[in-house]
Design an enzyme around this catalytic site. Structure first.
Site, mmCIF file in Angstrom:
data_model
loop_
_atom_site.group_PDB
_atom_site.id
_atom_site.type_symbol
_atom_site.label_atom_id
_atom_site.label_comp_id
_atom_site.label_asym_id
_atom_site.label_seq_id
_atom_site.Cartn_x
_atom_site.Cartn_y
_atom_site.Cartn_z
ATOM 1 N N GLU A 9 -0.707 -14.049 10.157
ATOM 2 C CA GLU A 9 -1.151 -15.083 9.191
ATOM 3 C C GLU A 9 -0.103 -16.172 9.054
ATOM 4 O OE1 GLU A 9 -2.383 -13.313 5.505
ATOM 5 O OE2 GLU A 9 -4.330 -12.851 6.349
ATOM 6 N N GLU A 15 -8.314 -8.312 10.950
ATOM 7 C CA GLU A 15 -8.352 -7.884 9.544
ATOM 8 C C GLU A 15 -9.669 -8.312 8.924
ATOM 9 O OE1 GLU A 15 -5.080 -8.952 6.977
ATOM 10 O OE2 GLU A 15 -3.646 -8.784 8.618
HETATM 11 C C1 BGP Z 1 -3.447 -10.276 4.494
HETATM 12 C C2 BGP Z 1 -2.275 -9.570 5.169
HETATM 13 C C3 BGP Z 1 -2.340 -8.082 5.149
HETATM 14 C C4 BGP Z 1 -3.001 -7.512 3.903
HETATM 15 C C5 BGP Z 1 -4.260 -8.280 3.526
HETATM 16 C C6 BGP Z 1 -4.893 -7.780 2.236
HETATM 17 O O1 BGP Z 1 -2.950 -11.460 3.974
HETATM 18 O O2 BGP Z 1 -2.196 -9.969 6.530
HETATM 19 O O3 BGP Z 1 -1.004 -7.626 5.296
HETATM 20 O O4 BGP Z 1 -2.094 -7.487 2.894
HETATM 21 O O5 BGP Z 1 -3.983 -9.642 3.385
HETATM 22 O O6 BGP Z 1 -4.340 -8.490 1.157
HETATM 23 P P1 BGP Z 1 -3.565 -7.733 -0.009
HETATM 24 O O7 BGP Z 1 -2.844 -6.605 0.628
HETATM 25 O O8 BGP Z 1 -2.696 -8.748 -0.616
HETATM 26 O O9 BGP Z 1 -4.642 -7.251 -0.962
#
Ligand code: BGP
Length: 479
Positions: free
Chosen positions: A178, A377
Site C-alpha cells: 500500500e 487483500e
Molecule cells: C491494509 C493493510 C493491512 C491490513 C488491512 C486491514 O491497509 O495493508 O496490513 O491492516 O489494511 O486494515 P486494519 O488492519 O487497519 O483494520
C-alpha cells in the site's frame, strides 16, 4: 479466459503481514521495527508512536498471534482450506536488524527458509511483500527513514539478500505494501508506517510525502531490476490500496474532483507500472515550488524498473463533492475531502462496503496499466463471537467475501480482466494495522487472543473456513 470457470492455476489463498502475525519481536536476532514502537488505539483513534519501546506501554505487535512459533500448525490449516498461495511479508528487521548492516542476519533468513519450506510442502506458493509497514526502527532514528536517499540503498540491499536466498522458493514478490497509503500524509500513522517519517513543526507534510514517495518508487524500480537479474522468472509487483473515489453527483465539478482524487491516490502505481510521472504531478510540483531531489538517473531507473503485475487491497470505496468555492488549482486535499455514499452500507469501523467497486477497480486498473492484477487483500474486520463450543458464525464475512468474489468473476469472465489470484485479508486473525486491535478480526481462523494480550492463542475454524474451503475446491463455482 472462457466465460465459464477461472483458470486452473488461479492463486486462491489468504494474506497476512509479518508484523501483524508473527510476534517474537525480539527473537532470532530481530531488531525493532516501526510496528514495534506503536501502541494500540481504540476503533477510531490513531495509534500512538512512541520513541522506542517504553516501559509500561502495551505493544500488540510484540507477540501478535505468535505465528513465529505456531506457523507449522497454521500452514497446515491453510492447506486444509486448500490454499494455492499464501501472502505474507518478510520482516525487514529480522534480516537487517538495524537496517544499515552490510551482512544479513542468518537466523532471520533461516526462519523464512523454514516458513517457505512448510508452505511448499503443501504446494502453497508464497507471495512475499518486502516492506509491509515494518521498516527497521534504527533507519528512522538515524536516517529519518525515506527522508534520506540512503534508505534506498538499505532497501535494495535487503531485497537482494532475500531474492538471492529464496530464489528457488518464492516466485511472486511485492515491493511496498500500500505504497500510496502515505498519500494520506495528514495521518501520522500512514507516513510513519510506510516511510518511517514523522512530520516536524513547520514542515510541509505534502512535500515530505512526495520526496519520500519518490525515493520509494526509485527503490522499487531498482529492486525490480535486481530481481530480474537474479531470476528472470520472478514476478515482482507493486501494491496499492485501491479505494476508488466516486463523484457524489453528475455535476461536472464533482466529476473533475473525483478524477483529481484518483490521480492523487494512484500516482504511485502510475510511476511503478508506466515508468514515468504523470504530467499533472510534475506540473503540481512546479506550481507548489516543491524542489524535490529527482535525478536523471532516478528517472532512467523508473523507466527500466517497471513492475510485472499490480497487487492491490480492496476494502471500500469513497465519494467526493466539489464545494462552490473550489480551488481551481489541484490540491491534494481533494483526494481526502470525502462525503458519505448513501447507496452503500458501512462496516463497524465506517468502511463503505461496495462489492461492485471491486469490478469497477479491476476494469479501471486494467484499462490504465494493461498488467495482470492480483487481489492481495480483501476482507471485513468485525467483532467475532466465539461460542462456548468454540464456533464462530461469521456469516457477515461469508456474505462480504462472496459478494466480492462474484464481482471479481464478472470482471474476469465478462470484462476479460486478467486476475492472477485472490488472497483475502486475513488467512488467520491478526493485529489490525490501523488500530492495533486483535478484536478487529478478519481471519478464517479465530485466535484466542484479546486486546489486552490475554488469551490461550488457541486456533478455531470459523464458519467462513469451511465455506472458503468449498470455494477453493470448486475453483470459485460453489459460493
Ligand atoms: C491494509 C493493510 C493491512 C491490513 C488491512 C486491514 O491497509 O495493508 O496490513 O491492516 O489494511 O486494515 P486494519 O488492519 O487497519 O483494520
Amino acid at each position: 479466459m472462457t466465460k465459464h470457470g477461472l483458470p486452473k492455476n488461479f492463486l486462491w489463498g489468504g494474506a497476512v503481514a509479518a508484523h501483524q502475525v508473527e510476534g517474537a519481536y525480539n527473537v532470532g536476532g530481530k531488531g525493532l521495527s516501526v510496528a514495534d514502537v506503536m501502541t494500540a488505539a481504540g476503533s477510531h483513534d490513531e495509534r500512538k508512536i512512541t520513541d522506542g519501546v517504553q516501559a509500561g506501554e502495551f505493544y500488540p505487535n510484540h507477540d501478535a498471534v505468535d505465528f513465529y512459533h505456531q506457523y507449522p500448525a497454521d500452514v497446515k490449516l491453510f492447506a486444509e482450506m486448500g490454499f494455492k498461495s499464501f501472502r505474507t511479508s518478510i520482516a525487514w528487521s529480522r534480516i537487517f536488524p538495524q537496517g544499515d548492516e552490510i551482512e544479513p542476519n542468518e537466523e532471520g533468513l533461516k526462519f523464512y527458509d523454514r516458513l517457505f519450506d512448510e508452505c511448499l510442502k503443501y504446494n502453497i506458493e508464497p507471495v512475499v511483500t518486502l516492506s509491509h509497514f515494518e521498516m527497521p526502527y534504527h533507519l528512522v532514528t538515524k536516517y529519518g527513514g525515506f527522508r534520506s536517499r540512503k534508505t534506498i540503498t538499505f532497501f535494495t540491499r535487503f531485497a537482494k539478500a532475500v531474492f538471492e536466498r529464496y530464489q528457488d522458493k518464492v516466485k511472486y514478490w511485492l515491493t511496498f505494501n500500500e505504497i500510496n497509503n502515505q498519500s494520506n500524509y495528514d495521518r501520522a500513522f500512514t507516513l510513519f508506517t510506510n516511510s518511517g517519517i514523522q512530520v516536524k513543526p513547520g514542515e510541509n507534510a505534502e512535500e515530505v510525502m512526495y520526496q519520500a514517495g519518490h525515493y520509494e518508487v526509485v527503490a522499487s524500480s531498482l529492486a525490480v531490476q535486481i530481481a530480474h537479474q537474479i531470476n528472470p522468472d520472478f514476478q515482482v509487483g507493486a501494491m496499492v490500496a485501491f479505494s476508488p473515489v466516486y463523484p457524489a453527483t453528475d455535476k461536472p465539478s464533482d466529476v473533475l474532483k473525483a478524477q483529481r482524487a484518483m490521480q492523487a491516490r494512484f500516482w504511485f502505481s502510475d510511476v511503478q507500472c508506466e515508468g514515468t510521472y504523470p504530467t499533472w504531478l510534475t506540473q503540481y510540483f512546479d506550481a507548489k515550488g516543491y524542489d524535490l531531489d529527482i535525478t536523471k538517473a532516478d528517472l532512467a531507473n523508473l523507466k527500466r524498473g517497471t513492475v510485472d503485475y499490480l497487487g492491490f487491497s480492496y476494502y471500500m470505496s469513497f465519494a467526493t463533492q466539489a464545494s462552490d468555492h473550489e480551488d481551481k488549482q489541484f490540491s491534494y486535499n481533494e483526494s481526502r475531502d470525502l462525503v458519505t455514499n448513501k447507496y452503500v452500507p458501512q462496516s463497524d469501523w465506517g468502511w463503505q462496503v461496495d462489492p461492485e467497486g471491486l469490478r469497477y477497480g479491476l476494469n479501471w486498473m486494467n484499462d490504465r496499466y494493461h498488467l495482470p492484477l492480483f487481489i492481495v487483500e480483501n476482507g471485513i474486520g468485525a467483532i467475532d463471537k466465539l461460542t462456548a463450543d468454540h464456533e464462530v458464525h461469521d456469516q457477515y464475512r461469508i456474505d462480504y467475501l462472496r459478494d466480492h468474489i462474484v464481482q471479481m468473476k464478472l470482471a474476469m469472465e465478462e470484462d476479460g480482466v486478467p486476475v492472477m489470484g485472490y488472497t483475502p485479508w486475513s488467512a488467520i486473525d491478526i493485529v489490525s494495522a490501523s488500530t492495533g486491535q486483535l478484536s478487529k478480526r478478519y481471519g478464517f481462523i479465530y485466535v484466542d487472543r484479546n486486546d489486552d494480550g490475554s488469551g490461550s492463542l488457541a486456533r478455531y475454524r470459523k464458519d467462513s473456513f469451511y465455506w472458503y474451503q468449498r470455494v477453493i475446491a470448486t475453483n470459485g463455482e460453489d459460493l
